[in-house]
Design a protein around this motif. Structure first.
Motif, PDB file in Angstrom:
ATOM      1  N   ALA A  95      10.626  87.109  35.050  1.00 36.42           N
ATOM      2  CA  ALA A  95      11.328  86.183  34.158  1.00 36.42           C
ATOM      3  C   ALA A  95      11.072  84.738  34.559  1.00 36.42           C
ATOM      4  O   ALA A  95      10.805  83.879  33.706  1.00 36.42           O
ATOM      5  CB  ALA A  95      12.821  86.487  34.142  1.00 36.42           C
ATOM      6  N   SER A  96      11.120  84.446  35.850  1.00 34.08           N
ATOM      7  CA  SER A  96      10.880  83.083  36.312  1.00 34.08           C
ATOM      8  C   SER A  96       9.417  82.692  36.144  1.00 34.08           C
ATOM      9  O   SER A  96       9.104  81.562  35.755  1.00 34.08           O
ATOM     10  CB  SER A  96      11.313  82.928  37.767  1.00 34.08           C
ATOM     11  N   ILE A  97       8.526  83.616  36.413  1.00 31.46           N
ATOM     12  CA  ILE A  97       7.097  83.335  36.222  1.00 31.46           C
ATOM     13  C   ILE A  97       6.821  83.050  34.743  1.00 31.46           C
ATOM     14  O   ILE A  97       6.120  82.088  34.398  1.00 31.46           O
ATOM     15  CB  ILE A  97       6.247  84.497  36.767  1.00 31.46           C
ATOM     16  N   ALA A  98       7.389  83.861  33.844  1.00 31.20           N
ATOM     17  CA  ALA A  98       7.202  83.647  32.407  1.00 31.20           C
ATOM     18  C   ALA A  98       7.814  82.318  31.960  1.00 31.20           C
ATOM     19  O   ALA A  98       7.216  81.603  31.135  1.00 31.20           O
ATOM     20  CB  ALA A  98       7.823  84.803  31.619  1.00 31.20           C
ATOM     21  N   LEU A  99       8.979  81.979  32.482  1.00 29.34           N
ATOM     22  CA  LEU A  99       9.603  80.693  32.162  1.00 29.34           C
ATOM     23  C   LEU A  99       8.690  79.541  32.544  1.00 29.34           C
ATOM     24  O   LEU A  99       8.455  78.621  31.751  1.00 29.34           O
ATOM     25  CB  LEU A  99      10.948  80.570  32.891  1.00 29.34           C
ATOM     26  N   HIS A 100       8.162  79.583  33.757  1.00 27.18           N
ATOM     27  CA  HIS A 100       7.294  78.500  34.207  1.00 27.18           C
ATOM     28  C   HIS A 100       5.997  78.444  33.391  1.00 27.18           C
ATOM     29  O   HIS A 100       5.541  77.359  33.030  1.00 27.18           O
ATOM     30  CB  HIS A 100       7.041  78.624  35.715  1.00 27.18           C
ATOM     31  N   ARG A 101       5.429  79.589  33.084  1.00 27.60           N
ATOM     32  CA  ARG A 101       4.235  79.604  32.220  1.00 27.60           C
ATOM     33  C   ARG A 101       4.541  78.964  30.865  1.00 27.60           C
ATOM     34  O   ARG A 101       3.754  78.187  30.345  1.00 27.60           O
ATOM     35  CB  ARG A 101       3.737  81.029  32.022  1.00 27.60           C
ATOM     36  N   ALA A 102       5.678  79.310  30.283  1.00 28.96           N
ATOM     37  CA  ALA A 102       6.062  78.774  28.975  1.00 28.96           C
ATOM     38  C   ALA A 102       6.225  77.257  29.015  1.00 28.96           C
ATOM     39  O   ALA A 102       6.064  76.587  27.985  1.00 28.96           O
ATOM     40  CB  ALA A 102       7.350  79.433  28.488  1.00 28.96           C
ATOM     41  N   CYS A 103       6.523  76.716  30.189  1.00 26.60           N
ATOM     42  CA  CYS A 103       6.681  75.265  30.351  1.00 26.60           C
ATOM     43  C   CYS A 103       5.417  74.601  30.877  1.00 26.60           C
ATOM     44  O   CYS A 103       5.452  73.441  31.317  1.00 26.60           O
ATOM     45  CB  CYS A 103       7.878  74.974  31.254  1.00 26.60           C
ATOM     46  N   GLY A 104       4.304  75.319  30.858  1.00 21.96           N
ATOM     47  CA  GLY A 104       3.021  74.710  31.194  1.00 21.96           C
ATOM     48  C   GLY A 104       2.564  74.842  32.630  1.00 21.96           C
ATOM     49  O   GLY A 104       1.565  74.235  33.016  1.00 21.96           O
ATOM     50  N   PHE A 105       3.238  75.639  33.433  1.00 22.82           N
ATOM     51  CA  PHE A 105       2.813  75.849  34.817  1.00 22.82           C
ATOM     52  C   PHE A 105       1.687  76.882  34.851  1.00 22.82           C
ATOM     53  O   PHE A 105       1.629  77.775  34.013  1.00 22.82           O
ATOM     54  CB  PHE A 105       3.973  76.377  35.671  1.00 22.82           C
ATOM     55  N   TYR A 125      18.340  78.067  38.534  1.00 28.16           N
ATOM     56  CA  TYR A 125      19.234  79.226  38.670  1.00 28.16           C
ATOM     57  C   TYR A 125      20.153  79.282  37.462  1.00 28.16           C
ATOM     58  O   TYR A 125      20.734  78.269  37.072  1.00 28.16           O
ATOM     59  CB  TYR A 125      20.084  79.126  39.948  1.00 28.16           C
ATOM     60  N   VAL A 126      20.276  80.473  36.894  1.00 28.34           N
ATOM     61  CA  VAL A 126      21.108  80.667  35.714  1.00 28.34           C
ATOM     62  C   VAL A 126      22.134  81.754  36.017  1.00 28.34           C
ATOM     63  O   VAL A 126      21.807  82.787  36.613  1.00 28.34           O
ATOM     64  CB  VAL A 126      20.236  81.068  34.493  1.00 28.34           C
ATOM     65  N   ASP A 127      23.362  81.511  35.597  1.00 25.53           N
ATOM     66  CA  ASP A 127      24.417  82.505  35.733  1.00 25.53           C
ATOM     67  C   ASP A 127      23.948  83.820  35.110  1.00 25.53           C
ATOM     68  O   ASP A 127      23.328  83.833  34.051  1.00 25.53           O
ATOM     69  CB  ASP A 127      25.671  81.991  35.017  1.00 25.53           C
ATOM     70  N   ARG A 128      24.237  84.908  35.771  1.00 23.74           N
ATOM     71  CA  ARG A 128      23.724  86.220  35.334  1.00 23.74           C
ATOM     72  C   ARG A 128      24.151  86.599  33.919  1.00 23.74           C
ATOM     73  O   ARG A 128      23.467  87.379  33.266  1.00 23.74           O
ATOM     74  CB  ARG A 128      24.152  87.302  36.321  1.00 23.74           C
ATOM     75  N   THR A 129      25.239  86.063  33.434  1.00 18.00           N
ATOM     76  CA  THR A 129      25.696  86.400  32.079  1.00 18.00           C
ATOM     77  C   THR A 129      24.991  85.574  31.003  1.00 18.00           C
ATOM     78  O   THR A 129      25.225  85.794  29.818  1.00 18.00           O
ATOM     79  CB  THR A 129      27.217  86.206  31.945  1.00 18.00           C
ATOM     80  N   ASN A 130      24.148  84.644  31.394  1.00 17.23           N
ATOM     81  CA  ASN A 130      23.488  83.752  30.432  1.00 17.23           C
ATOM     82  C   ASN A 130      21.964  83.791  30.544  1.00 17.23           C
ATOM     83  O   ASN A 130      21.285  82.863  30.125  1.00 17.23           O
ATOM     84  CB  ASN A 130      23.971  82.316  30.650  1.00 17.23           C
ATOM     85  N   ALA A 138      19.747  83.420  27.171  1.00 16.36           N
ATOM     86  CA  ALA A 138      20.254  82.452  26.192  1.00 16.36           C
ATOM     87  C   ALA A 138      19.455  81.151  26.159  1.00 16.36           C
ATOM     88  O   ALA A 138      19.879  80.189  25.526  1.00 16.36           O
ATOM     89  CB  ALA A 138      21.722  82.159  26.481  1.00 16.36           C
ATOM     90  N   GLY A 139      18.321  81.081  26.855  1.00 17.71           N
ATOM     91  CA  GLY A 139      17.516  79.862  26.852  1.00 17.71           C
ATOM     92  C   GLY A 139      17.967  78.803  27.833  1.00 17.71           C
ATOM     93  O   GLY A 139      17.467  77.677  27.819  1.00 17.71           O
ATOM     94  N   VAL A 140      18.902  79.151  28.718  1.00 15.90           N
ATOM     95  CA  VAL A 140      19.439  78.179  29.675  1.00 15.90           C
ATOM     96  C   VAL A 140      18.354  77.746  30.661  1.00 15.90           C
ATOM     97  O   VAL A 140      18.207  76.561  30.962  1.00 15.90           O
ATOM     98  CB  VAL A 140      20.665  78.754  30.412  1.00 15.90           C
ATOM     99  N   LEU A 165      14.646  73.719  32.932  1.00 18.21           N
ATOM    100  CA  LEU A 165      13.312  73.381  33.422  1.00 18.21           C
ATOM    101  C   LEU A 165      12.684  72.281  32.570  1.00 18.21           C
ATOM    102  O   LEU A 165      12.046  71.369  33.106  1.00 18.21           O
ATOM    103  CB  LEU A 165      12.418  74.622  33.471  1.00 18.21           C
ATOM    104  N   SER A 166      12.876  72.333  31.269  1.00 14.05           N
ATOM    105  CA  SER A 166      12.339  71.275  30.400  1.00 14.05           C
ATOM    106  C   SER A 166      12.909  69.914  30.768  1.00 14.05           C
ATOM    107  O   SER A 166      12.189  68.916  30.832  1.00 14.05           O
ATOM    108  CB  SER A 166      12.629  71.597  28.933  1.00 14.05           C
ATOM    109  N   GLU A 167      14.208  69.860  31.020  1.00 16.18           N
ATOM    110  CA  GLU A 167      14.836  68.592  31.410  1.00 16.18           C
ATOM    111  C   GLU A 167      14.355  68.141  32.789  1.00 16.18           C
ATOM    112  O   GLU A 167      14.140  66.951  33.016  1.00 16.18           O
ATOM    113  CB  GLU A 167      16.356  68.718  31.388  1.00 16.18           C
ATOM    114  N   LEU A 168      14.176  69.072  33.719  1.00 15.48           N
ATOM    115  CA  LEU A 168      13.643  68.702  35.040  1.00 15.48           C
ATOM    116  C   LEU A 168      12.272  68.058  34.913  1.00 15.48           C
ATOM    117  O   LEU A 168      11.964  67.083  35.613  1.00 15.48           O
ATOM    118  CB  LEU A 168      13.521  69.929  35.938  1.00 15.48           C
TER     119      LEU A 168
END
Length: 162
Positions: free
Chosen positions: A126-136, A86-91, A94-96, A101-104
């Protein structure tokens, strides 16, 4: 921006980020905002092999949080975890999320887990793309398993093998 393990002092910041999604989106299927007591209990449950982490800026302000939880309670699932980010809506751009996810994933591997699952409300690109970018990879869709704001909701199931 950096990550660190979440502390009890982060409870209010985490609660604020999370409750905005509870009342304003379908990214969580929770429907009742967390109290501070709920949030502290959640933090107490997310330590050791199932940590919660926060992303903080240079002023140590929490900009997002993430966690690993057991995937299912039965013993055969013990090497599989589920992630939440979960990322604050204002960020949001910004790659947060990527940082969290990378650290997790690093933490999941360090704790000896074999598989990380993500359950994402279908259409949350956005979440689906984030997970794909991290290899999911997308491994399935659960049809109409949730109902919120008078709508039936599907859940995309994504997985990364470590």
């Amino acid at each position: 921006m950096k990550t660190r393990l979440a502390a009890r002092d982060d409870a209010e910041a985490i609660r604020t980020i999370y409750n905005a999604e509870v009342v304003g989106s379908t990214v969580t299927f929770d429907m009742v905002p967390r109290t501070i007591e709920d949030q502290l209990q959640w933090l107490d449950e997310h330590s050791g092999a199932h940590p919660a982490i926060v992303a903080v800026d240079e002023a140590d302000t929490v900009r997002g949080f993430a966690s690993l939880t057991p995937y299912r309670p039965r013993p055969a699932y013990r090497m599989t975890v589920e992630d939440s980010v979960y990322v604050d809506r204002t960020n949001r751009t910004a790659g947060v999320g990527r940082l969290l996810l990378s650290e997790l994933l690093v933490l999941a591997e360090a704790h000896g887990f074999h598989s990380v699952m993500a359950r994402i409300v279908d259409g949350h690109e956005a979440s689906i793309a984030l997970h794909r970018a991290c290899g999911f990879e997308l491994v399935g869709v659960e049809r109409q398993v949730g109902r919120k704001f008078a709508r039936w909701l599907d859940v995309a199931l994504m997985q990364k093998l470590l």
